[in-house]
Scaffold this motif. Structure first.
Motif, PDB file in Angstrom:
ATOM      1  N   ILE A  66       0.847  -1.191   0.000  1.00  0.00           N
ATOM      2  CA  ILE A  66       0.000   0.000   0.000  1.00  0.00           C
ATOM      3  C   ILE A  66       0.886   1.245   0.000  1.00  0.00           C
ATOM      4  CG2 ILE A  66      -1.667   1.339   1.338  1.00  0.00           C
ATOM      5  CD1 ILE A  66      -2.824  -1.273   2.328  1.00  0.00           C
ATOM      6  N   GLU A  67       0.617   2.131  -0.928  1.00  0.00           N
ATOM      7  CA  GLU A  67       1.407   3.354  -0.999  1.00  0.00           C
ATOM      8  C   GLU A  67       0.550   4.559  -0.643  1.00  0.00           C
ATOM      9  OE1 GLU A  67       2.765   4.509  -4.855  1.00  0.00           O
ATOM     10  OE2 GLU A  67       1.030   3.653  -5.878  1.00  0.00           O
ATOM     11  N   ASP A  68       1.204   5.511  -0.043  1.00  0.00           N
ATOM     12  CA  ASP A  68       0.546   6.767   0.301  1.00  0.00           C
ATOM     13  C   ASP A  68       1.223   7.881  -0.489  1.00  0.00           C
ATOM     14  OD1 ASP A  68      -1.103   8.575   1.408  1.00  0.00           O
ATOM     15  OD2 ASP A  68      -0.418   8.334   3.481  1.00  0.00           O
ATOM     16  N   VAL A  69       0.415   8.766  -1.038  1.00  0.00           N
ATOM     17  CA  VAL A  69       0.942   9.880  -1.835  1.00  0.00           C
ATOM     18  C   VAL A  69       0.642  11.170  -1.082  1.00  0.00           C
ATOM     19  CG1 VAL A  69       0.905  11.032  -4.062  1.00  0.00           C
ATOM     20  CG2 VAL A  69       0.504   8.561  -3.939  1.00  0.00           C
ATOM     21  N   PRO A  70       1.620  11.706  -0.374  1.00  0.00           N
ATOM     22  CA  PRO A  70       1.371  12.904   0.438  1.00  0.00           C
ATOM     23  C   PRO A  70       0.826  14.075  -0.360  1.00  0.00           C
ATOM     24  CG  PRO A  70       3.504  11.920   0.968  1.00  0.00           C
ATOM     25  CD  PRO A  70       3.010  11.234  -0.268  1.00  0.00           C
ATOM     26  N   SER A  71       1.196  14.167  -1.634  1.00  0.00           N
ATOM     27  CA  SER A  71       0.746  15.308  -2.431  1.00  0.00           C
ATOM     28  C   SER A  71      -0.734  15.224  -2.784  1.00  0.00           C
ATOM     29  CB  SER A  71       1.570  15.402  -3.716  1.00  0.00           C
ATOM     30  OG  SER A  71       1.424  14.224  -4.498  1.00  0.00           O
ATOM     31  N   LEU A  72      -1.326  14.037  -2.626  1.00  0.00           N
ATOM     32  CA  LEU A  72      -2.756  13.857  -2.881  1.00  0.00           C
ATOM     33  C   LEU A  72      -3.472  13.636  -1.559  1.00  0.00           C
ATOM     34  CD1 LEU A  72      -2.531  11.509  -6.006  1.00  0.00           C
ATOM     35  CD2 LEU A  72      -2.875  13.987  -5.969  1.00  0.00           C
ATOM     36  N   SER A  73      -4.672  14.105  -1.459  1.00  0.00           N
ATOM     37  CA  SER A  73      -5.366  14.140  -0.171  1.00  0.00           C
ATOM     38  C   SER A  73      -6.364  13.011   0.023  1.00  0.00           C
ATOM     39  CB  SER A  73      -6.102  15.480  -0.024  1.00  0.00           C
ATOM     40  OG  SER A  73      -7.041  15.650  -1.087  1.00  0.00           O
ATOM     41  N   HIS A  74      -6.309  11.981  -0.806  1.00  0.00           N
ATOM     42  CA  HIS A  74      -7.288  10.905  -0.706  1.00  0.00           C
ATOM     43  C   HIS A  74      -6.967   9.991   0.476  1.00  0.00           C
ATOM     44  CE1 HIS A  74      -8.952  12.050  -4.598  1.00  0.00           C
ATOM     45  NE2 HIS A  74      -7.711  12.137  -5.041  1.00  0.00           N
ATOM     46  N   THR A  75      -8.012   9.493   1.126  1.00  0.00           N
ATOM     47  CA  THR A  75      -7.855   8.615   2.279  1.00  0.00           C
ATOM     48  C   THR A  75      -7.438   7.217   1.834  1.00  0.00           C
ATOM     49  OG1 THR A  75      -9.539   9.840   3.488  1.00  0.00           O
ATOM     50  CG2 THR A  75      -9.006   7.629   4.291  1.00  0.00           C
ATOM     51  N   VAL A  76      -6.407   6.677   2.467  1.00  0.00           N
ATOM     52  CA  VAL A  76      -5.878   5.355   2.149  1.00  0.00           C
ATOM     53  C   VAL A  76      -6.210   4.400   3.287  1.00  0.00           C
ATOM     54  CG1 VAL A  76      -3.776   4.024   1.710  1.00  0.00           C
ATOM     55  CG2 VAL A  76      -4.020   6.315   0.744  1.00  0.00           C
ATOM     56  N   TRP A  77      -6.567   3.166   2.952  1.00  0.00           N
ATOM     57  CA  TRP A  77      -6.862   2.167   3.983  1.00  0.00           C
ATOM     58  C   TRP A  77      -5.633   1.930   4.849  1.00  0.00           C
ATOM     59  CZ3 TRP A  77      -5.083  -2.666   5.503  1.00  0.00           C
ATOM     60  CH2 TRP A  77      -5.936  -3.403   6.342  1.00  0.00           C
ATOM     61  N   ASP A  78      -5.779   2.144   6.146  1.00  0.00           N
ATOM     62  CA  ASP A  78      -4.663   1.955   7.073  1.00  0.00           C
ATOM     63  C   ASP A  78      -5.232   1.828   8.481  1.00  0.00           C
ATOM     64  OD1 ASP A  78      -2.413   1.965   8.623  1.00  0.00           O
ATOM     65  OD2 ASP A  78      -1.424   3.589   7.549  1.00  0.00           O
ATOM     66  N   PRO A  79      -5.276   0.610   9.028  1.00  0.00           N
ATOM     67  CA  PRO A  79      -5.866   0.427  10.364  1.00  0.00           C
ATOM     68  C   PRO A  79      -5.049   1.068  11.471  1.00  0.00           C
ATOM     69  CG  PRO A  79      -4.878  -1.612   9.585  1.00  0.00           C
ATOM     70  CD  PRO A  79      -4.832  -0.658   8.437  1.00  0.00           C
ATOM     71  N   ARG A  80      -3.804   1.459  11.190  1.00  0.00           N
ATOM     72  CA  ARG A  80      -3.021   2.136  12.221  1.00  0.00           C
ATOM     73  C   ARG A  80      -3.520   3.549  12.462  1.00  0.00           C
ATOM     74  NH1 ARG A  80       2.640   1.391   9.313  1.00  0.00           N
ATOM     75  NH2 ARG A  80       1.309   2.356   7.730  1.00  0.00           N
ATOM     76  N   ARG A  81      -4.063   4.165  11.429  1.00  0.00           N
ATOM     77  CA  ARG A  81      -4.470   5.570  11.524  1.00  0.00           C
ATOM     78  C   ARG A  81      -5.975   5.753  11.563  1.00  0.00           C
ATOM     79  NH1 ARG A  81      -1.356   8.699   6.849  1.00  0.00           N
ATOM     80  NH2 ARG A  81      -1.999   6.848   5.665  1.00  0.00           N
ATOM     81  N   HIS A  82      -6.707   4.835  10.947  1.00  0.00           N
ATOM     82  CA  HIS A  82      -8.155   5.002  10.830  1.00  0.00           C
ATOM     83  C   HIS A  82      -8.864   3.933  11.666  1.00  0.00           C
ATOM     84  CE1 HIS A  82      -6.983   7.720   7.714  1.00  0.00           C
ATOM     85  NE2 HIS A  82      -6.548   6.758   6.914  1.00  0.00           N
ATOM     86  N   PHE A  83      -9.608   4.398  12.636  1.00  0.00           N
ATOM     87  CA  PHE A  83     -10.230   3.493  13.598  1.00  0.00           C
ATOM     88  C   PHE A  83     -11.173   2.513  12.921  1.00  0.00           C
ATOM     89  CE2 PHE A  83     -13.636   2.449  16.588  1.00  0.00           C
ATOM     90  CZ  PHE A  83     -12.902   1.941  17.647  1.00  0.00           C
ATOM     91  N   LYS A  84     -11.984   2.989  11.987  1.00  0.00           N
ATOM     92  CA  LYS A  84     -12.975   2.122  11.355  1.00  0.00           C
ATOM     93  C   LYS A  84     -12.324   1.006  10.547  1.00  0.00           C
ATOM     94  CE  LYS A  84     -16.749   3.630   9.582  1.00  0.00           C
ATOM     95  NZ  LYS A  84     -17.701   3.030  10.511  1.00  0.00           N
ATOM     96  N   ASP A  85     -11.114   1.236  10.038  1.00  0.00           N
ATOM     97  CA  ASP A  85     -10.445   0.205   9.256  1.00  0.00           C
ATOM     98  C   ASP A  85     -10.063  -1.005  10.094  1.00  0.00           C
ATOM     99  OD1 ASP A  85     -10.671   1.842   7.089  1.00  0.00           O
ATOM    100  OD2 ASP A  85      -8.583   2.518   7.074  1.00  0.00           O
ATOM    101  N   ARG A  86      -9.991  -0.851  11.404  1.00  0.00           N
ATOM    102  CA  ARG A  86      -9.559  -1.958  12.257  1.00  0.00           C
ATOM    103  C   ARG A  86     -10.644  -3.004  12.454  1.00  0.00           C
ATOM    104  NH1 ARG A  86      -7.124   1.776  17.158  1.00  0.00           N
ATOM    105  NH2 ARG A  86      -5.856   3.163  15.837  1.00  0.00           N
ATOM    106  N   PHE A  87     -11.871  -2.668  12.166  1.00  0.00           N
ATOM    107  CA  PHE A  87     -12.974  -3.550  12.533  1.00  0.00           C
ATOM    108  C   PHE A  87     -13.789  -4.004  11.331  1.00  0.00           C
ATOM    109  CE2 PHE A  87     -12.096  -0.650  16.055  1.00  0.00           C
ATOM    110  CZ  PHE A  87     -11.686  -1.573  17.002  1.00  0.00           C
ATOM    111  N   GLN A  88     -13.208  -3.966  10.166  1.00  0.00           N
ATOM    112  CA  GLN A  88     -13.875  -4.517   8.985  1.00  0.00           C
ATOM    113  C   GLN A  88     -13.610  -6.015   8.946  1.00  0.00           C
ATOM    114  OE1 GLN A  88     -12.076  -2.031   6.040  1.00  0.00           O
ATOM    115  NE2 GLN A  88     -13.196  -0.221   6.711  1.00  0.00           N
ATOM    116  N   HIS A  89     -14.633  -6.765   8.578  1.00  0.00           N
ATOM    117  CA  HIS A  89     -14.593  -8.213   8.771  1.00  0.00           C
ATOM    118  C   HIS A  89     -13.717  -8.952   7.769  1.00  0.00           C
ATOM    119  CE1 HIS A  89     -17.726  -7.916  11.784  1.00  0.00           C
ATOM    120  NE2 HIS A  89     -18.448  -7.181  10.955  1.00  0.00           N
ATOM    121  N   MET A  90     -13.643  -8.477   6.535  1.00  0.00           N
ATOM    122  CA  MET A  90     -12.983  -9.242   5.475  1.00  0.00           C
ATOM    123  C   MET A  90     -12.257  -8.297   4.524  1.00  0.00           C
ATOM    124  SD  MET A  90     -14.835 -12.054   3.037  1.00  0.00           S
ATOM    125  CE  MET A  90     -13.910 -13.344   2.197  1.00  0.00           C
TER     126      MET A  90
END
Length: 702
Positions: A280-304
């Motif tokens: 997974i890559e993150d592009v700082p120059s673009l502001s789109h949200t990237v899946w990352d359970p370390r930073r986004h709480f909701k990403d930690r609890f998705q089932h599959m």
């Protein structure tokens, strides 16, 4: 997209580099013959027709953009250089479409061609004047705005992406992240489908083997009733990502082996570890949200989590719930057992693709009937309700503390005697439990049903005549129009399931009741506990970068010496690790989020196509929908229903009525007012009743 390193594709080394055996070659030929006999391949005439349609459509959009440019006052030289381009994605781009399938297309235009006026008005009018175009239906307020129509008899879904540049080059590469610079959210969502599809084809070692395997798995998923993103299962893009990952792990395998290894790997996958094709890559120059359970709480609890390879990476299987994950896991295990039996020449491919007997698998069902005054109203109402059904599944899981499992059927049934109406069905089953829980038998779902109906009625385009009715139906009372020819089949003798290597791994469902719905201990479907494994993603609760995951060798490099034992060891090395017990979050947040929005093409007016686009986490336009909270069960005025264990199936004589009298749909009892049967174990610690029952064990998410 992260580039492959060390000469292999994927975030880990392959499990095996071994080539096919003679048996693999023979079985692959048998599989291809089986798929051809099933009518999964389009004819040559169909292929020629589709190519002609796409060529004509490309000419239409090029003429359209020149008209738009001229109308906006650009000089003639600029008008002649103005360009728009058609891209395809989905099953057609992947090369796995079947006869009669629609074509997902994307029109990319320059910044001066607007979506609201130029695309949905000017281009719409051009198409409407063409005799080759029929059933033209624009959906401008959908989550991913789309124009649906038939061109020369071929169904087309046309999206639009407006770039930030004045000129669209003919050799445009949409996989470059720079294409997302200074574009609006609707354009980013529209581009995502094409970007993901193209990257999948770049990330598999053998495209032809990938296509055959994917065609097989799509057909299998439809036969086993687990193909539908909108219903909470997996759609086309999800199955493509899973198959692509198996192709990376076995780069030299033929489709017959890839199918077998698909079931072997995912039957033991420790969800919610994510499936990823690349880092997974993150592009700082673009502001789109990237899946990352370390930073986004909701990403930690998705089932599959099944993560898309294109930036911004996101979970393409956001719709999966606890119940639908259970169903798919059991089907993966069934497929693994069948493939093992095929290795011993006991059965053939036909057994793997047997139709799932949905209306024989459960004793109790929810029937959701919808109707409208005319065909146009029904089409809109149908799309909206279908996209909301996942909320009903989540509410049932929440208010029964996951003790009641739901199996939504991925599709609808129509009664020919009732025009402009259809019915959806959900199988119901109590979660297997220990004998110490024998006392808990009743689930009251009437308030849950009423809350769901309130969510459905937030539809801003509701018209008189749009109705929804929900009732409990026992297996013996399933309406005849759901069966082929309207004839109810005779119930076959109960099949004897193959013995498992570990009998303790399977637990049979036992007695329970659902507010007038009794779940008998003779339920056919069994719950299988999946052994904890770790694949490709989360270790000790933390997300790992791909570079961390591939340290050390887990693959089999010796292609001359290969055995089942060696492969099992390699899989174990690759999947070594476990996910610690995680507390489930309060699902009220997720329910509120879903009541605001669905996913993919099902947004807006609800004119979904079944497969959600791989951008399910993108925010939707939700200003027109009111919030509906979802607390604990409602106070109802109807008395409890008596036990009906004396009838044939040990079921109860009652229904969940759509006209249930509720004192206040959103008013809740205090915990001390609830009866014992309205309470269930919490996920951590014990509930108020547990103090009186020391034998009861808390449920835990593993």
């Amino acid at each position: 997209m992260a580039k492959p390193t060390n000469g292999y594709l994927g975030v880990t080394e392959p499990i095996s580099l071994s080539g096919p055996t003679e048996i693999d070659v023979v079985r692959t030929r048998e599989l291809e013959k089986f798929l051809a006999n099933a009518g999964l391949y389009p004819s040559n005439d169909d292929a020629v027709c589709r190519e002609e349609v796409l060529g004509r459509l490309d000419q239409v959009v090029k003429t359209w953009i020149k008209r738009v440019s001229r109308a906006k006052g650009y000089n003639e030289q600029f008008v002649q250089e103005a360009n728009a381009k058609i891209f395809t994605f989905g099953s057609y781009r992947l090369g796995v479409h079947g006869p009669g399938a629609d074509i997902d297309t994307l029109c990319i235009g320059p910044r001066h061609a607007t979506r609201e006026e130029d695309f949905f008005i000017e281009l719409h009018n051009m198409l409407a004047e063409m005799p080759e175009v029929a059933e033209l239906h624009p959906v401008p307020d959908a989550h991913v705005p789309v124009m649906k129509f038939k061109f020369m008899g071929v169904s087309i879904d046309l999206l639009y992406a407006k770039l930030a540049s004045l000129v669209v080059p003919e050799d445009l590469d949409i996989t470059q992240n720079s294409i997302l610079e200074n574009v609006d959210e609707q354009t980013a969502r529209s581009l995502n489908g094409c970007r993901v599809t193209d990257l999948i084809l770049r990330l598999v070692p053998n495209i032809q083997n990938f296509r055959t395997t994917l065609r097989c798995m799509r057909y299998w998923a439809k036969c086993r009733c687990v193909y539908s993103n909108v219903s909470g299962f997996l759609g086309g893009i999800n199955w493509a990502l899973l198959v692509a990952r198996i192709c990376q792990l076995y780069p030299n395998a033929l489709p017959s082996m890839l199918v077998s290894r698909f079931f072997r790997v995912f039957a033991n996958w420790r969800w919610p570890n994510p499936v990823m094709l690349c880092q997974i890559e993150d592009v700082p120059s673009l502001s789109h949200t990237v899946w990352d359970p370390r930073r986004h709480f909701k990403d930690r609890f998705q089932h599959m989590p099944i993560i898309t390879p294109a930036y911004p990476a996101m979970n393409s299987s956001y719709n999966v719930s606890t119940s639908t994950l259970r169903v798919m896991t059991e089907e993966f295990q069934r497929g693994d057992e069948i493939c093992k039996a095929m290795d011993e020449n006991k059965i053939d491919w036909k057994t793997l693709f047997e139709q799932y007997p949905f209306f024989e698998s459960y004793k109790h069902y929810l029937e959701i009937d919808i109707m409208a005054e005319n065909e146009d109203d029904f089409r809109q109402w149908h799309g909206w309700v279908e996209s909301r059904l996942r909320i009903l599944t989540l509410k049932i899981e929440k208010y029964t503390y996951n003790m009641l499992q739901v199996h939504p059927y991925p599709g609808d049934f129509c009664d020919d005697t009732k025009p402009h109406s259809c019915s959806f069905f959900m199988g119901l089953q109590r979660k297997p439990r220990s004998q110490s829980d024998e006392g808990e038998k009743l689930f009251d779902m009437r308030a849950t049903v009423e809350e769901f109906k309130q969510v459905v009625h937030t539809y801003t385009m509701w018209k008189p005549g749009m109705e929804i009715r929900i009732s409990h139906v026992k297996r013996k009372d399933i309406p005849r129009f759901v069966f082929p020819g309207g004839v109810r089949p005779q119930r076959p003798a109960r099949p004897v399931r193959p013995a498992r290597s570990k009998p303790s791994d399977a637990a049979t469902a036992v007695t329970g009741k659902v507010s007038g719905v009794a779940i008998d201990e003779s339920s056919e479907r069994k719950q299988v506990q999946v052994q904890g494994l770790h694949l490709d993603g989360v270790a000790n609760g933390n997300y790992l970068e791909a570079s961390e995951q591939v340290e050390g060798s887990s693959g089999i490099k010796d292609t001359d010496v290969f055995s089942k034992e060696a492969e099992d060891i390699a899989i174990k090395n690759l999947t070594d690790g476990s996910v610690p017990e995680m507390e489930l979050p309060d699902e009220i947040d997720e329910l509120q989020y879903l009541e605001f929005q669905g996913s993919g093409k099902e947004q807006g007016t609800g004119n979904g196509t079944g497969d959600a686009a791989p951008n399910a986490l993108a925010p939707a336009n939700t200003a027109h929908i009111s919030t509906v909270t979802a607390p604990a069960p409602t106070t109802v005025t109807e008395p409890s229903v008596a036990d009906g264990n004396n009838n044939e199936d040990g079921e109860m004589q009652s229904q969940i009525s759509s006209e249930t009298n509720v004192s206040s749909p959103l008013k809740r009892k205090a915990p001390e007012e609830l009866e014992e049967l309205e309470l269930a174990p919490t996920f951590h610690g014990v509930n108020p009743l547990a103090a009186q029952n020391t034998q009861r064990k808390p449920l835990r998410y593993v």
